[in-house]
Design an enzyme around this catalytic site. Structure first.
Site, PDB file in Angstrom:
ATOM      1  N   LYS A  13     -28.075  -7.572  57.118  1.00 47.28           N
ATOM      2  CA  LYS A  13     -28.340  -7.417  58.550  1.00 47.28           C
ATOM      3  C   LYS A  13     -27.674  -6.162  59.122  1.00 47.28           C
ATOM      4  CE  LYS A  13     -26.516 -10.627  61.147  1.00 47.28           C
ATOM      5  NZ  LYS A  13     -25.635 -10.101  62.208  1.00 47.28           N
ATOM      6  N   ARG A  89     -24.961 -16.885  68.674  1.00 50.73           N
ATOM      7  CA  ARG A  89     -24.557 -17.591  67.442  1.00 50.73           C
ATOM      8  C   ARG A  89     -24.862 -19.088  67.510  1.00 50.73           C
ATOM      9  NH1 ARG A  89     -21.596 -14.718  63.824  1.00 50.73           N
ATOM     10  NH2 ARG A  89     -20.605 -12.806  64.555  1.00 50.73           N
ATOM     11  N   ARG A 128     -17.801 -11.093  43.878  1.00 52.93           N
ATOM     12  CA  ARG A 128     -16.841  -9.986  43.987  1.00 52.93           C
ATOM     13  C   ARG A 128     -15.517 -10.333  43.300  1.00 52.93           C
ATOM     14  NH1 ARG A 128     -15.666  -7.112  49.663  1.00 52.93           N
ATOM     15  NH2 ARG A 128     -15.134  -9.236  50.270  1.00 52.93           N
ATOM     16  N   ARG A 157     -10.660 -13.077  46.188  1.00 54.87           N
ATOM     17  CA  ARG A 157     -10.104 -13.476  47.475  1.00 54.87           C
ATOM     18  C   ARG A 157     -10.651 -14.864  47.822  1.00 54.87           C
ATOM     19  NH1 ARG A 157     -11.481  -8.873  51.745  1.00 54.87           N
ATOM     20  NH2 ARG A 157     -13.261 -10.262  51.779  1.00 54.87           N
ATOM     21  N   ARG A 168     -19.577 -21.326  54.301  1.00 51.68           N
ATOM     22  CA  ARG A 168     -19.920 -20.351  55.338  1.00 51.68           C
ATOM     23  C   ARG A 168     -21.433 -20.265  55.520  1.00 51.68           C
ATOM     24  NH1 ARG A 168     -17.573 -15.687  53.452  1.00 51.68           N
ATOM     25  NH2 ARG A 168     -19.140 -14.078  53.709  1.00 51.68           N
TER      26      ARG A 168
END
Length: 213
Positions: A13, A89, A128, A157, A168
């Site tokens: 996005k 949102r 990642r 992480r 998420r």
């Protein structure tokens, strides 16, 4: 041209928003930028937002909506139009935006919805890895370290771990679906296949926006 861009985390996005702004010369209105500008300019809503942020609290919808309204009321919006990025949102914020636009005599021309299969996004976002010694960043699938690397030399992480990423994505899907349906009912949504080359994604967006002009 007044636009809204939507898409799940990792759908590209941000990249496409930058291209739209560059090619169609609309004002880019992202939530983060809006908050920083409102606080720096010490607007009424900016100071109110700062009072919550300084206490480590979430900024209430009422304040966020007020900051959006302040920004949309500025002169450059009537001249150039806007691209809203990161707002609304929630469905409550979408209803508030409807009211704000009505009060300001503005209307949305289109909602760009970048669609990517959540399973692909999970792979994209949770791959990642970071080298413990050098801090170099790699991706298990798209940019792996050279040769047969030792996984013990790398770490992830917390934000990048699959279970965190999935949570998420689930939250974003649950929040975003009613918003998409809200705008789809108004005939404003243009679905864009996001799981293709960046240039091809933008070419599809460009076709939609050129027809809207």
């Amino acid at each position: 041209m007044n636009l809204l861009i939507m898409g799940l985390p990792g759908a590209g996005k941000g990249t496409q928003a930058a291209k739209i702004v560059e090619n169609f010369q609309v004002a880019h209105i992202s939530t983060g930028d809006m908050f920083r500008a409102a606080m720096a300019n010490q607007t009424e809503m900016g100071q109110l937002a700062k009072s919550y942020i300084d206490k480590g609290e979430l900024v209430p919808d009422q304040v966020t909506n007020g900051i959006v309204k302040e920004r949309l009321a500025q002169a450059d919006i009537r001249e150039a139009g806007f691209l809203l990025d990161g707002y609304p949102r929630t469905i409550e914020q979408a209803h508030a935006l409807d009211e704000t636009l009505k009060e300001l005599g503005l209307s949305l021309d289109g909602v760009i919805n970048i669609q990517v299969d959540p399973a692909c996004l999970l792979e994209r976002l949770s791959g990642r890895i970071i080298h413990k010694e050098t801090g170099e960043t790699f991706h298990k699938v798209f940019n792996p370290p050279a040769g047969d690397y030792n996984e013990a030399d790398y770490y992830q992480r917390e934000d990048d771990k699959p279970e965190t990423v999935k949570r998420r994505l689930d939250v974003n899907i649950a929040q975003g679906q009613p918003i998409i349906e809200h705008y789809r009912a108004q005939g404003l949504v243009h679905d864009i296949e996001g799981n293709q080359d960046i240039k091809d994604v933008f070419a599809a967006i460009q076709t939609v926006l050129t027809n809207l002009k």
